[in-house]
Design an enzyme around this catalytic site. Structure first.
Site, PDB file in Angstrom:
ATOM      1  N   HIS A  92       0.848  -1.206   0.000  1.00 12.88           N
ATOM      2  CA  HIS A  92       0.000   0.000   0.000  1.00 12.88           C
ATOM      3  C   HIS A  92       0.876   1.246   0.000  1.00 12.88           C
ATOM      4  CE1 HIS A  92      -3.619  -2.344   0.682  1.00 12.88           C
ATOM      5  NE2 HIS A  92      -2.941  -3.036   1.570  1.00 12.88           N
TER       6      HIS A  92
ATOM      7  N   ALA B 175      18.310 -15.338   8.089  1.00 12.65           N
ATOM      8  CA  ALA B 175      16.998 -15.520   8.698  1.00 12.65           C
ATOM      9  C   ALA B 175      16.517 -14.221   9.337  1.00 12.65           C
ATOM     10  CB  ALA B 175      17.064 -16.627   9.748  1.00 12.65           C
TER      11      ALA B 175
ATOM     12  N   THR C 144      14.933  -4.605   1.491  1.00 13.95           N
ATOM     13  CA  THR C 144      14.259  -3.420   0.955  1.00 13.95           C
ATOM     14  C   THR C 144      14.890  -2.915  -0.328  1.00 13.95           C
ATOM     15  OG1 THR C 144      15.654  -1.956   2.280  1.00 13.95           O
ATOM     16  CG2 THR C 144      13.566  -2.672   3.262  1.00 13.95           C
TER      17      THR C 144
ATOM     18  N   ARG D 250      29.029  -9.763   4.088  1.00 17.03           N
ATOM     19  CA  ARG D 250      30.267 -10.165   3.415  1.00 17.03           C
ATOM     20  C   ARG D 250      29.945 -10.730   2.049  1.00 17.03           C
ATOM     21  NH1 ARG D 250      30.871 -15.781   3.636  1.00 17.03           N
ATOM     22  NH2 ARG D 250      29.473 -16.819   5.077  1.00 17.03           N
TER      23      ARG D 250
END
Length: 173
Positions: free
Chosen positions: A98, A142, A147, A165
């Site tokens: 959204h 994990a 982004t 790395r």
């Protein structure tokens, strides 16, 4: 008494074996049904159910891909997963979201394609956001929230995901 216990244990084991067979049959059926809905999928797809894929007609999955349970893909913006990709449990791949600047926010959709290249490993509980490209051979730690682009052969982790790395390994690239 011992015969009765043996007989009862045998019946329980037989029942559990039948349950396992039925469970495997259902998972095979679910995978076959899902494959028909996908834009494209190749051989060697391994899925541990349950898995949810919204807009499967916009999702492409490569060869020898392994998907653990509880994957959720929002495919409205398009998702392309390369060959030999491993996706851990509870991963979210969201090619749509959204617009936080719009009002009302719940009536907006922002869509951007996600591309996951060959030989990527996405760790459990990771989130891949719209518009991200994950380069060949990358490892997503994990719980990471990805982004932005992840370069090939890079290990990233964290919130937001940051490079830790470059991968060091033996073998052909």
């Amino acid at each position: 008494m011992a015969r009765l216990i043996k007989k009862t244990v045998f019946k329980i084991l037989f029942f559990l074996d039948e349950c396992l067979y039925v469970s495997q049959f259902v998972a095979t059926y679910q995978t076959a049904k899902l494959r028909k809905k996908l834009k494209q999928s190749y051989t060697g797809l391994s899925i541990q159910h349950p898995v949810i894929i919204e807009h499967p007609e916009k999702v492409e999955i490569g060869r020898e891909v392994t998907i653990a349970a509880y994957l959720h893909i929002w495919g409205g913006g398009g998702v392309k997963i390369g060959d030999r990709v491993m996706i851990g449990s509870h991963v979210a791949i969201a090619s749509e979201t959204h617009d936080p600047e719009a009002h009302p926010m719940n009536q907006t959709f922002v869509r951007a394609p996600i591309r996951i290249e060959d030989d990527v490993w996405i760790g459990a509980h990771s989130v891949i956001l719209p518009g991200v490209v994950i380069g060949k051979g990358a490892v997503i730690g994990a719980g990471a929230i990805v982004t932005r682009e992840v370069l090939p052969f890079t290990v990233v982790a964290g919130v937001p995901a940051k490079e830790l790395r470059k991968r060091q390994f033996q073998g052909p690239i």
